[in-house]
Design an enzyme around this catalytic site. Structure first.
Site, PDB file in Angstrom:
ATOM      1  N   MET A 153       8.606  -2.548  11.798  1.00 35.89           N
ATOM      2  CA  MET A 153       8.380  -1.436  10.868  1.00 35.89           C
ATOM      3  C   MET A 153       6.966  -1.512  10.300  1.00 35.89           C
ATOM      4  O   MET A 153       6.460  -2.589  10.015  1.00 35.89           O
ATOM      5  CB  MET A 153       9.403  -1.483   9.747  1.00 35.89           C
ATOM      6  CG  MET A 153      10.772  -1.154  10.254  1.00 35.89           C
ATOM      7  SD  MET A 153      11.847  -0.683   8.914  1.00 35.89           S
ATOM      8  CE  MET A 153      13.343  -0.379   9.847  1.00 35.89           C
ATOM      9  N   SER A 154       6.344  -0.349  10.157  1.00 35.16           N
ATOM     10  CA  SER A 154       4.991  -0.263   9.624  1.00 35.16           C
ATOM     11  C   SER A 154       4.782   1.137   9.072  1.00 35.16           C
ATOM     12  O   SER A 154       5.277   2.110   9.654  1.00 35.16           O
ATOM     13  CB  SER A 154       3.969  -0.510  10.744  1.00 35.16           C
ATOM     14  OG  SER A 154       2.677  -0.098  10.338  1.00 35.16           O
ATOM     15  N   VAL A 158      10.900  -7.134   9.612  1.00 37.62           N
ATOM     16  CA  VAL A 158      12.016  -6.193   9.763  1.00 37.62           C
ATOM     17  C   VAL A 158      11.635  -5.205  10.870  1.00 37.62           C
ATOM     18  O   VAL A 158      10.515  -4.672  10.884  1.00 37.62           O
ATOM     19  CB  VAL A 158      12.312  -5.459   8.444  1.00 37.62           C
ATOM     20  CG1 VAL A 158      13.416  -4.432   8.637  1.00 37.62           C
ATOM     21  CG2 VAL A 158      12.702  -6.467   7.364  1.00 37.62           C
ATOM     22  N   GLN A 182     -10.408  -3.197   1.756  1.00 39.21           N
ATOM     23  CA  GLN A 182      -9.926  -3.870   2.971  1.00 39.21           C
ATOM     24  C   GLN A 182      -9.968  -2.972   4.200  1.00 39.21           C
ATOM     25  O   GLN A 182      -9.532  -3.379   5.269  1.00 39.21           O
ATOM     26  CB  GLN A 182      -8.521  -4.450   2.748  1.00 39.21           C
ATOM     27  CG  GLN A 182      -7.406  -3.429   2.673  1.00 39.21           C
ATOM     28  CD  GLN A 182      -6.100  -4.060   2.216  1.00 39.21           C
ATOM     29  OE1 GLN A 182      -5.989  -4.527   1.087  1.00 39.21           O
ATOM     30  NE2 GLN A 182      -5.113  -4.098   3.093  1.00 39.21           N
ATOM     31  N   GLY A 193      10.976  -2.790   5.675  1.00 37.98           N
ATOM     32  CA  GLY A 193      10.241  -4.058   5.582  1.00 37.98           C
ATOM     33  C   GLY A 193       9.872  -4.345   4.130  1.00 37.98           C
ATOM     34  O   GLY A 193      10.122  -5.442   3.607  1.00 37.98           O
ATOM     35  N   HIS A 194       9.283  -3.353   3.463  1.00 39.62           N
ATOM     36  CA  HIS A 194       8.943  -3.511   2.042  1.00 39.62           C
ATOM     37  C   HIS A 194      10.209  -3.749   1.212  1.00 39.62           C
ATOM     38  O   HIS A 194      10.228  -4.576   0.305  1.00 39.62           O
ATOM     39  CB  HIS A 194       8.253  -2.249   1.506  1.00 39.62           C
ATOM     40  CG  HIS A 194       6.987  -1.879   2.198  1.00 39.62           C
ATOM     41  ND1 HIS A 194       6.821  -0.689   2.864  1.00 39.62           N
ATOM     42  CD2 HIS A 194       5.801  -2.526   2.311  1.00 39.62           C
ATOM     43  CE1 HIS A 194       5.598  -0.609   3.358  1.00 39.62           C
ATOM     44  NE2 HIS A 194       4.950  -1.716   3.044  1.00 39.62           N
ATOM     45  N   ARG A 202       2.210   2.663   9.344  1.00 38.58           N
ATOM     46  CA  ARG A 202       1.371   3.361  10.337  1.00 38.58           C
ATOM     47  C   ARG A 202       2.194   3.937  11.496  1.00 38.58           C
ATOM     48  O   ARG A 202       1.663   4.736  12.261  1.00 38.58           O
ATOM     49  CB  ARG A 202       0.283   2.432  10.874  1.00 38.58           C
ATOM     50  CG  ARG A 202      -0.764   2.085   9.819  1.00 38.58           C
ATOM     51  CD  ARG A 202      -1.968   1.354  10.411  1.00 38.58           C
ATOM     52  NE  ARG A 202      -3.072   1.297   9.471  1.00 38.58           N
ATOM     53  CZ  ARG A 202      -3.363   0.250   8.697  1.00 38.58           C
ATOM     54  NH1 ARG A 202      -2.613  -0.825   8.736  1.00 38.58           N
ATOM     55  NH2 ARG A 202      -4.397   0.291   7.871  1.00 38.58           N
ATOM     56  N   MET A 247       0.841  -1.202   0.000  1.00 39.60           N
ATOM     57  CA  MET A 247       0.000   0.000   0.000  1.00 39.60           C
ATOM     58  C   MET A 247       0.876   1.252   0.000  1.00 39.60           C
ATOM     59  O   MET A 247       0.384   2.354   0.243  1.00 39.60           O
ATOM     60  CB  MET A 247      -0.940  -0.004   1.204  1.00 39.60           C
ATOM     61  CG  MET A 247      -1.877  -1.216   1.191  1.00 39.60           C
ATOM     62  SD  MET A 247      -3.360  -1.001   2.186  1.00 39.60           S
ATOM     63  CE  MET A 247      -2.677  -0.772   3.809  1.00 39.60           C
ATOM     64  N   GLY A 248       2.172   1.078  -0.268  1.00 43.38           N
ATOM     65  CA  GLY A 248       3.049   2.243  -0.372  1.00 43.38           C
ATOM     66  C   GLY A 248       3.542   2.757   0.967  1.00 43.38           C
ATOM     67  O   GLY A 248       3.420   2.092   1.995  1.00 43.38           O
TER      68      GLY A 248
HETATM   69  P1  AMP Z   1       1.530  -2.989   3.451  1.00 43.00           P
HETATM   70  O1  AMP Z   1       2.072  -1.912   2.552  1.00 43.00           O
HETATM   71  O2  AMP Z   1       1.504  -2.609   4.891  1.00 43.00           O
HETATM   72  O3  AMP Z   1       0.243  -3.566   2.937  1.00 43.00           O
HETATM   73  O4  AMP Z   1       2.586  -4.169   3.380  1.00 43.00           O
HETATM   74  C1  AMP Z   1       2.984  -4.727   2.161  1.00 43.00           C
HETATM   75  C2  AMP Z   1       3.803  -5.970   2.420  1.00 43.00           C
HETATM   76  O5  AMP Z   1       4.935  -5.638   3.213  1.00 43.00           O
HETATM   77  C3  AMP Z   1       3.016  -7.021   3.210  1.00 43.00           C
HETATM   78  O6  AMP Z   1       3.312  -8.315   2.695  1.00 43.00           O
HETATM   79  C4  AMP Z   1       3.542  -6.853   4.605  1.00 43.00           C
HETATM   80  O7  AMP Z   1       3.467  -8.013   5.402  1.00 43.00           O
HETATM   81  C5  AMP Z   1       4.989  -6.482   4.338  1.00 43.00           C
HETATM   82  N1  AMP Z   1       5.556  -5.784   5.492  1.00 43.00           N
HETATM   83  C6  AMP Z   1       5.036  -4.698   6.136  1.00 43.00           C
HETATM   84  N2  AMP Z   1       5.798  -4.372   7.202  1.00 43.00           N
HETATM   85  C7  AMP Z   1       6.809  -5.278   7.239  1.00 43.00           C
HETATM   86  C8  AMP Z   1       7.929  -5.495   8.108  1.00 43.00           C
HETATM   87  N3  AMP Z   1       8.164  -4.711   9.145  1.00 43.00           N
HETATM   88  N4  AMP Z   1       8.762  -6.518   7.826  1.00 43.00           N
HETATM   89  C9  AMP Z   1       8.540  -7.334   6.763  1.00 43.00           C
HETATM   90  N5  AMP Z   1       7.511  -7.191   5.910  1.00 43.00           N
HETATM   91  C10 AMP Z   1       6.657  -6.179   6.141  1.00 43.00           C
END
Ligand code: AMP
Length: 287
Positions: free
Chosen positions: A185-186, A177, A61, A36-37, A188, A30-31
């Site tokens: 990492m997030s 990560v 979602q 992590g990404h 958010r 989702m950018g």
């Molecule tokens: P999102 O942009 O939050 O929808 O995440 C996209 C992808 O990145 C999903 O497969 C998440 O599980 C993965 N992701 C998000 N945060 C992390 C993290 N801290 N470590 C590893 N993968 C991550």
């Protein structure tokens, strides 16, 4: 690197790449990219000839009162990061192209797997996830797709869906990560004030606490959960959504900890809902 907006253009490009014998590796996001990404993208770079990143804040979602509108978005920033890890194509569709007027088709993994944990507190969330991932797979035509174990339940649900529908995509799960202090990492995390950022460490500290108890011989899930809840509740701005110990594949609750047990947490820190998880015993499938 190219940015493609149109679903039909993206699909014809990817079908042509497959025709030409290229192996497509795909990372859906989702950018608001972070390390992590980028770890998923680096692994994708290794596994494919063509590396595709999608950036789409998927409206189906999100619940009514969730953060769809405020979710951080910055395509220029993401494109620079994507280029730095060797992305070939960014797919960044408009919602009106993904879900045009009259859209009526949804993919649903039914039963307990999507009804527990995040499925209980975010009704319809996984239906939105499985629908958009199916659409993205159909558009991008990947040989391999990479997902983070950070979203542990999402990964399990996507594996189930891919198997159930015989989708010809290899699903790869990647470790969580973390920041150096342990916070997962997030995208958010950007919502957190400095003080909330400090309180958010209660999630990763919960994993350490639970693993310590298990290493000392504790196997009773209820006792571990009680300890974890009091650690989290000691922070003033936290509100627990769930703290559960579940089997890594079925996601069903386990009264006794064993090598398949994962501690799963969802906690509001202020208005921000954070998730984290990890195995309680060393398994080799650890995060
Ligand atoms: P999102 O942009 O939050 O929808 O995440 C996209 C992808 O990145 C999903 O497969 C998440 O599980 C993965 N992701 C998000 N945060 C992390 C993290 N801290 N470590 C590893 N993968 C991550």
């Amino acid at each position: 690197m190219e940015i493609i907006r149109s679903t039909s253009e993206m699909q014809s490009r990817c079908l042509a790449l497959r025709e030409a014998g290229k192996r497509i590796a795909f990372v859906p996001t989702m950018g608001w990219l972070h390390e992590g990404h980028l770890s998923l993208l680096r692994e994708g770079r290794r596994r494919g000839d063509v590396l595709v990143l999608s950036i789409f804040v998927n409206p189906t979602q999100f619940g009514e009162n969730e953060d769809f509108d405020s979710y951080p978005r910055d395509l220029d920033r993401d494109a620079a990061l994507a280029e730095s890890v060797g992305v070939d194509l960014i797919f960044a569709p408009e919602a009106a192209d993904m879900y045009p007027r009259g859209y009526r088709t949804f993919v649903d993994v039914t039963g307990p797997m999507t009804e527990v944990l995040c499925g209980a507190s975010r009704p319809g969330h996984f239906r939105g996830v499985t629908t958009v991932v199916t659409k993205l797979f159909t558009i991008v035509q990947p040989h391999v797709a990479l997902f983070g174990q950070k979203d542990f339940q999402q990964l399990a649900v996507i594996r189930r869906m891919t198997g159930d529908l015989n989708l010809p995509v290899e699903v790869v799960g990647m470790p969580i990560v973390r920041e150096t202090d342990g916070l997962a990492m997030s995208s958010r995390n950007v919502y957190l004030t400095d003080d909330q950022r400090r309180q958010a460490l209660a999630l990763s500290r919960s994993l350490d606490l639970a693993r310590g108890l298990v290493a000392a011989g504790e196997r009773d899930s209820a006792r571990i959960i009680t300890e974890v809840r009091s650690l989290i509740e000691a922070e003033p701005e936290t509100r627990i959504d769930y703290v559960n110990i579940c089997h890594q594949d079925s996601l069903q609750e386990q009264p006794e900890v064993d090598a398949d047990s994962v501690l799963l947490l969802a906690v509001f820190v202020g208005q921000t809902r954070l998730i984290d998880n990890g195995h309680l015993m060393a398994t080799g499938r650890d995060s």
